[in-house]
Design an enzyme around this catalytic site. Sequence first.
Site, short mmCIF file in Angstrom:
data_model
loop_
_atom_site.label_atom_id
_atom_site.label_comp_id
_atom_site.label_asym_id
_atom_site.label_seq_id
_atom_site.Cartn_x
_atom_site.Cartn_y
_atom_site.Cartn_z
CG ASP A 526 45.83 46.24 49.06
OD1 ASP A 526 47.80 46.71 48.35
OD2 ASP A 526 45.95 45.44 48.80
CG ASN A 534 41.43 40.87 38.30
OD1 ASN A 534 41.05 41.11 36.90
ND2 ASN A 534 42.64 40.91 38.17
CG HIS A 539 42.49 40.50 34.18
ND1 HIS A 539 43.36 40.95 34.93
CD2 HIS A 539 42.80 39.71 33.39
CE1 HIS A 539 43.37 39.68 34.95
NE2 HIS A 539 43.55 38.59 34.46
CG ASP A 543 39.83 46.35 34.31
OD1 ASP A 543 40.12 46.36 35.02
OD2 ASP A 543 39.69 46.21 32.24
CG ASP A 569 46.33 45.44 45.07
OD1 ASP A 569 47.09 46.69 44.38
OD2 ASP A 569 46.18 44.58 44.97
#
Length: 649
Positions: A526, A534, A539, A543, A569
Amino acid sequence: MKNIAVLIYNVTIEYHVTLIDGILDYYKNKKDANVFIVPVNVPHVSTIDSNYQYWTSVEVLKSKNIDSVIVIVNSFTRDLSIEQLTKEIAGLVPKPIISISVPLDLSTNSYTTINPKKAYSELVGHLVEKHHRKNFAFFSANLTHSPESEERLKAFKAALKEHGLEFHKEWVYPGDFTPGIALRYIQHTFTSKDQVPFDAIFCANDYTALGVIMGLVGLGLRVPEDVCVIGFDNSDVSRTSLPPVTTIDQHLIMSGYKAAELAYKAACGKKIPKKASVDCIIVYRQSCCGDDAVLEERKKPSKEFSDEKNILNLFGNALNDLSITYSLLNMSEVVINLEDYFRILKKAMARTFIGFLAICVYPQEFTLEPEDEFVLPHQARLIMLRDPSRDIEEDYSRGGGILFDPHETILPVQFDEMKRRNYYLVPVSLGKVIYGYAVSELPNEKYTLHEVFLKILINSFVHALEYSKIENQNEKLEETNLDLSFQSTTDELTQLYNRRGFMSYAQKALDLAQETKKTGAIFFFDMDGLKDINDTWGHKSGDLAIQATGEVLKEAFHKSDLIGHLSGDEFAVFAMGFSKENLNKFRERIETLFNQKRQEKKLPFKLSASLGVAEYNAENTDLQKLLIEADQEMYREKKIKHAAKNKKK
């Protein structure tokens, strides 16, 4: 070059090994004949000690370059009648079929047989005249339906008749060539020594004689003072039992030698007799002759244990054999794919006495149930070849192998170009699945140990082959971006498996691990702080962080491991062979890779992930449960990180 095949149940029994010694003894000076020892077990039978897959090798022997076949009939009679065996090998005709000890109802059959009548007659006369015995019994092996046992009983009856002695049908006892049955029968039939009606007993073989002796001694009878015991075969147990057993040596070496001579002449197109007979030899020992036999035995020079040096050499050889076995088993643990297999194989075979080795596979695997018939395909591929005599060590697997027709030739190489050898031919199989067959050089001794070594090497090969298929599957997926199945199982952002792809392929890999009894681990990752990335940098940066994490995982794990991007994630990994013992080192490595990736991509944010690990084994291969276990462990690590972060604030 003539190629002679020897059809045998297995090479783990002294009787079988002695016959092979005789066969190979004939061919040792023949420069124009190869011998293939082919253990085939029995067809259509699935038991603990009967691998029906081995019978597929009979189909390989239909190849045009096998010139004649020797069949060691009595190695099969425990599980097959003579009629059944004849039916199963009838497809080898019109090749000359030479059977040992028993004739077969085949048009091309000739056979060797032993003649025990003279030896039985001489022994009965000896027991009557020298030891004054009158009451003779026979412990048979009729439970096996062995023709040899029946022949020995006939010879026994004829000897009694010749010497004017009465044959008592009720004194013929049932057995199966093993000491256990004989011992238990004596124990259950007679409760005291006074109930034993005979003073001499002939046994179907030496192992039966051993059981009879133990039973009689348990009743308080003395051997040979009260009862003389006679065995058959002159096996090792007849020399080492107490007392040593007087026995009839059926001259197995000569039986094998004679069969080999018939097979060679038939392969050369010469006319051979229907039957070749071998006389038996009496070996007198203490179980009938007492101390006189001991004195005679001591006069003979002993080949075994002549001095302490021989004993130490034997012990040292045994330790060396165990060491080789251990190293081969270790090899089977570390081999991952065919490339690894061939690389490690070179080192492993240098320690064994296996020189030549060729592995051939069929175009597809065949899953066989015991009742199924195997049909040899018209195509096979030579995948690997090792021939030290010609300095050849080739891995053909990358190029798909060398294609040939096994109906025409067993290998796609000319035997005339190769060194004359004794070979060993076995199927390449795992469980119910037949992949192909292997041909190896057979040593001059230690056949059973050779079979063990080869079995380990073949099992390792099959595991490597299966894992290579997974690798090839992964490579094909990477190369075919436009393929619909690729699109449906691949994450567009990271080019890793998506949840669907990972769940499918990882579960298949776990199923294979269960079958091959391999271990490893499922990882759950995770990403740390993706939401903050973000929110702070947008965002697009999020990415980039996800892509960079995927790249780190690909660098951290093996190419054969499976990596999936499950959601925003979350990542998961199927790691073959991973142990938690290495987890601390792995944490250090992945932390280093995250830092290097951040610098490489000049990212303005920290890159890291929390992880959890769940180990799998043959009993624990449910992917859903393993992911939950790994997720829970990851969550505990995440809580520790949050606590440490809050403490700093």
